[in-house]
Scaffold this motif. Sequence first.
Motif, PDB file in Angstrom:
ATOM      1  N   LEU A  10       0.849  -1.183   0.000  1.00  0.00           N
ATOM      2  CA  LEU A  10       0.000   0.000   0.000  1.00  0.00           C
ATOM      3  C   LEU A  10       0.890   1.240   0.000  1.00  0.00           C
ATOM      4  O   LEU A  10       1.791   1.355   0.835  1.00  0.00           O
ATOM      5  N   VAL A  11       0.628   2.143  -0.918  1.00  0.00           N
ATOM      6  CA  VAL A  11       1.441   3.355  -1.030  1.00  0.00           C
ATOM      7  C   VAL A  11       0.531   4.518  -1.394  1.00  0.00           C
ATOM      8  O   VAL A  11      -0.499   4.327  -2.046  1.00  0.00           O
ATOM      9  N   GLN A  12       0.899   5.696  -0.975  1.00  0.00           N
ATOM     10  CA  GLN A  12       0.132   6.883  -1.330  1.00  0.00           C
ATOM     11  C   GLN A  12       0.432   7.311  -2.758  1.00  0.00           C
ATOM     12  O   GLN A  12       1.519   7.042  -3.285  1.00  0.00           O
ATOM     13  N   ALA A  13      -0.512   7.993  -3.355  1.00  0.00           N
ATOM     14  CA  ALA A  13      -0.304   8.517  -4.698  1.00  0.00           C
ATOM     15  C   ALA A  13       0.954   9.388  -4.721  1.00  0.00           C
ATOM     16  O   ALA A  13       1.203  10.174  -3.804  1.00  0.00           O
ATOM     17  N   GLY A  14       1.745   9.206  -5.777  1.00  0.00           N
ATOM     18  CA  GLY A  14       3.006   9.917  -5.876  1.00  0.00           C
ATOM     19  C   GLY A  14       4.190   9.140  -5.317  1.00  0.00           C
ATOM     20  O   GLY A  14       5.346   9.535  -5.524  1.00  0.00           O
ATOM     21  N   GLY A  15       3.900   8.068  -4.616  1.00  0.00           N
ATOM     22  CA  GLY A  15       4.958   7.265  -4.015  1.00  0.00           C
ATOM     23  C   GLY A  15       5.569   6.271  -4.991  1.00  0.00           C
ATOM     24  O   GLY A  15       5.234   6.254  -6.182  1.00  0.00           O
ATOM     25  N   SER A  16       6.456   5.430  -4.454  1.00  0.00           N
ATOM     26  CA  SER A  16       7.189   4.473  -5.282  1.00  0.00           C
ATOM     27  C   SER A  16       7.162   3.088  -4.671  1.00  0.00           C
ATOM     28  O   SER A  16       7.047   2.927  -3.454  1.00  0.00           O
ATOM     29  N   TYR A  79      12.943  -6.862 -12.245  1.00  0.00           N
ATOM     30  CA  TYR A  79      12.438  -5.843 -11.342  1.00  0.00           C
ATOM     31  C   TYR A  79      11.521  -4.890 -12.095  1.00  0.00           C
ATOM     32  O   TYR A  79      11.649  -4.702 -13.304  1.00  0.00           O
ATOM     33  N   LEU A  80      10.636  -4.286 -11.362  1.00  0.00           N
ATOM     34  CA  LEU A  80       9.798  -3.221 -11.913  1.00  0.00           C
ATOM     35  C   LEU A  80       9.807  -2.075 -10.909  1.00  0.00           C
ATOM     36  O   LEU A  80       9.181  -2.166  -9.853  1.00  0.00           O
ATOM     37  N   GLN A  81      10.542  -1.035 -11.242  1.00  0.00           N
ATOM     38  CA  GLN A  81      10.570   0.160 -10.406  1.00  0.00           C
ATOM     39  C   GLN A  81       9.405   1.051 -10.819  1.00  0.00           C
ATOM     40  O   GLN A  81       9.294   1.426 -11.981  1.00  0.00           O
ATOM     41  N   MET A  82       8.555   1.375  -9.868  1.00  0.00           N
ATOM     42  CA  MET A  82       7.367   2.171 -10.152  1.00  0.00           C
ATOM     43  C   MET A  82       7.428   3.469  -9.364  1.00  0.00           C
ATOM     44  O   MET A  82       7.447   3.450  -8.136  1.00  0.00           O
ATOM     45  N   ASN A  83       7.453   4.579 -10.065  1.00  0.00           N
ATOM     46  CA  ASN A  83       7.522   5.894  -9.441  1.00  0.00           C
ATOM     47  C   ASN A  83       6.271   6.703  -9.779  1.00  0.00           C
ATOM     48  O   ASN A  83       5.562   6.414 -10.736  1.00  0.00           O
ATOM     49  N   ASN A  84       6.028   7.712  -8.958  1.00  0.00           N
ATOM     50  CA  ASN A  84       4.895   8.594  -9.182  1.00  0.00           C
ATOM     51  C   ASN A  84       3.615   7.788  -9.396  1.00  0.00           C
ATOM     52  O   ASN A  84       2.883   7.989 -10.373  1.00  0.00           O
ATOM     53  N   LEU A  85       3.365   6.880  -8.488  1.00  0.00           N
ATOM     54  CA  LEU A  85       2.222   5.985  -8.636  1.00  0.00           C
ATOM     55  C   LEU A  85       0.901   6.743  -8.548  1.00  0.00           C
ATOM     56  O   LEU A  85       0.778   7.739  -7.818  1.00  0.00           O
ATOM     57  N   LYS A  86      -0.072   6.241  -9.296  1.00  0.00           N
ATOM     58  CA  LYS A  86      -1.393   6.839  -9.340  1.00  0.00           C
ATOM     59  C   LYS A  86      -2.420   5.807  -8.890  1.00  0.00           C
ATOM     60  O   LYS A  86      -2.151   4.601  -8.918  1.00  0.00           O
ATOM     61  N   SER A  87      -3.593   6.277  -8.537  1.00  0.00           N
ATOM     62  CA  SER A  87      -4.626   5.363  -8.058  1.00  0.00           C
ATOM     63  C   SER A  87      -4.983   4.331  -9.131  1.00  0.00           C
ATOM     64  O   SER A  87      -5.306   3.185  -8.815  1.00  0.00           O
ATOM     65  N   GLN A 115       2.666 -15.761  -9.075  1.00  0.00           N
ATOM     66  CA  GLN A 115       1.378 -15.763  -8.390  1.00  0.00           C
ATOM     67  C   GLN A 115       0.758 -14.373  -8.256  1.00  0.00           C
ATOM     68  O   GLN A 115      -0.410 -14.269  -7.925  1.00  0.00           O
ATOM     69  N   GLY A 116       1.491 -13.338  -8.514  1.00  0.00           N
ATOM     70  CA  GLY A 116       0.963 -11.990  -8.411  1.00  0.00           C
ATOM     71  C   GLY A 116       1.252 -11.341  -7.072  1.00  0.00           C
ATOM     72  O   GLY A 116       1.329 -12.013  -6.039  1.00  0.00           O
ATOM     73  N   THR A 117       1.410 -10.037  -7.099  1.00  0.00           N
ATOM     74  CA  THR A 117       1.602  -9.256  -5.880  1.00  0.00           C
ATOM     75  C   THR A 117       0.709  -8.021  -5.959  1.00  0.00           C
ATOM     76  O   THR A 117       0.640  -7.364  -6.997  1.00  0.00           O
ATOM     77  N   GLN A 118       0.001  -7.736  -4.872  1.00  0.00           N
ATOM     78  CA  GLN A 118      -0.986  -6.653  -4.870  1.00  0.00           C
ATOM     79  C   GLN A 118      -0.311  -5.297  -4.680  1.00  0.00           C
ATOM     80  O   GLN A 118       0.484  -5.117  -3.752  1.00  0.00           O
ATOM     81  N   VAL A 119      -0.668  -4.376  -5.539  1.00  0.00           N
ATOM     82  CA  VAL A 119      -0.244  -2.980  -5.407  1.00  0.00           C
ATOM     83  C   VAL A 119      -1.492  -2.132  -5.232  1.00  0.00           C
ATOM     84  O   VAL A 119      -2.400  -2.175  -6.066  1.00  0.00           O
ATOM     85  N   THR A 120      -1.545  -1.393  -4.137  1.00  0.00           N
ATOM     86  CA  THR A 120      -2.682  -0.527  -3.867  1.00  0.00           C
ATOM     87  C   THR A 120      -2.176   0.893  -3.670  1.00  0.00           C
ATOM     88  O   THR A 120      -1.321   1.136  -2.815  1.00  0.00           O
ATOM     89  N   VAL A 121      -2.696   1.811  -4.464  1.00  0.00           N
ATOM     90  CA  VAL A 121      -2.294   3.207  -4.390  1.00  0.00           C
ATOM     91  C   VAL A 121      -3.474   4.019  -3.884  1.00  0.00           C
ATOM     92  O   VAL A 121      -4.538   4.041  -4.492  1.00  0.00           O
ATOM     93  N   SER A 122      -3.268   4.650  -2.751  1.00  0.00           N
ATOM     94  CA  SER A 122      -4.334   5.447  -2.161  1.00  0.00           C
ATOM     95  C   SER A 122      -4.193   6.904  -2.610  1.00  0.00           C
ATOM     96  O   SER A 122      -3.088   7.432  -2.692  1.00  0.00           O
ATOM     97  N   SER A 123      -5.330   7.523  -2.868  1.00  0.00           N
ATOM     98  CA  SER A 123      -5.304   8.912  -3.349  1.00  0.00           C
ATOM     99  C   SER A 123      -5.531   9.897  -2.221  1.00  0.00           C
ATOM    100  O   SER A 123      -5.806   9.520  -1.089  1.00  0.00           O
TER     101      SER A 123
END
Length: 123
Positions: A10-16, A79-87, A115-123
């Motif tokens: 779980l990460v806030q919007a704009g996070g990585s 690897y997958l580096q994800m920056n500036n995450l959005k909802s 198997q997958g990994t959950q990514v949740t971006v909160s706005s």
Amino acid sequence: VQLQASGGGLVQAGGSLRLSCAASGRTISSYIMGWFRQAPGKEREFVAAISWNGGRIYYADFVKGRLTISRGNAKNTVYLQMNNLKSEDTAVYYCAADPRSGARYTSLDYNYWGQGTQVTVSS
């Protein structure tokens, strides 16, 4: 071949976040590896892929410079580096691998899946 994805959360919007996918059971240093994602109620979609030596990299149009795919030195990890995450990035992220050469953009192009990994971006 077994693929184990990790790094979601779980990460806030704009996070990585940095997702990892480790392969075991067989050396897949010559395989193409990719990332897909599936949001609730939507089809699985292509995110990014990288050739066995990192010489060819493919991204979905929506990536727009926010996500970067890479491989570890041993080539069995991606690897997958994800920056500036959005909802709208909220989804289950899957890694995949395939021994065939050439660009691979669809689920049917990959024989092996994690198997997958959950990514949740909160706005």
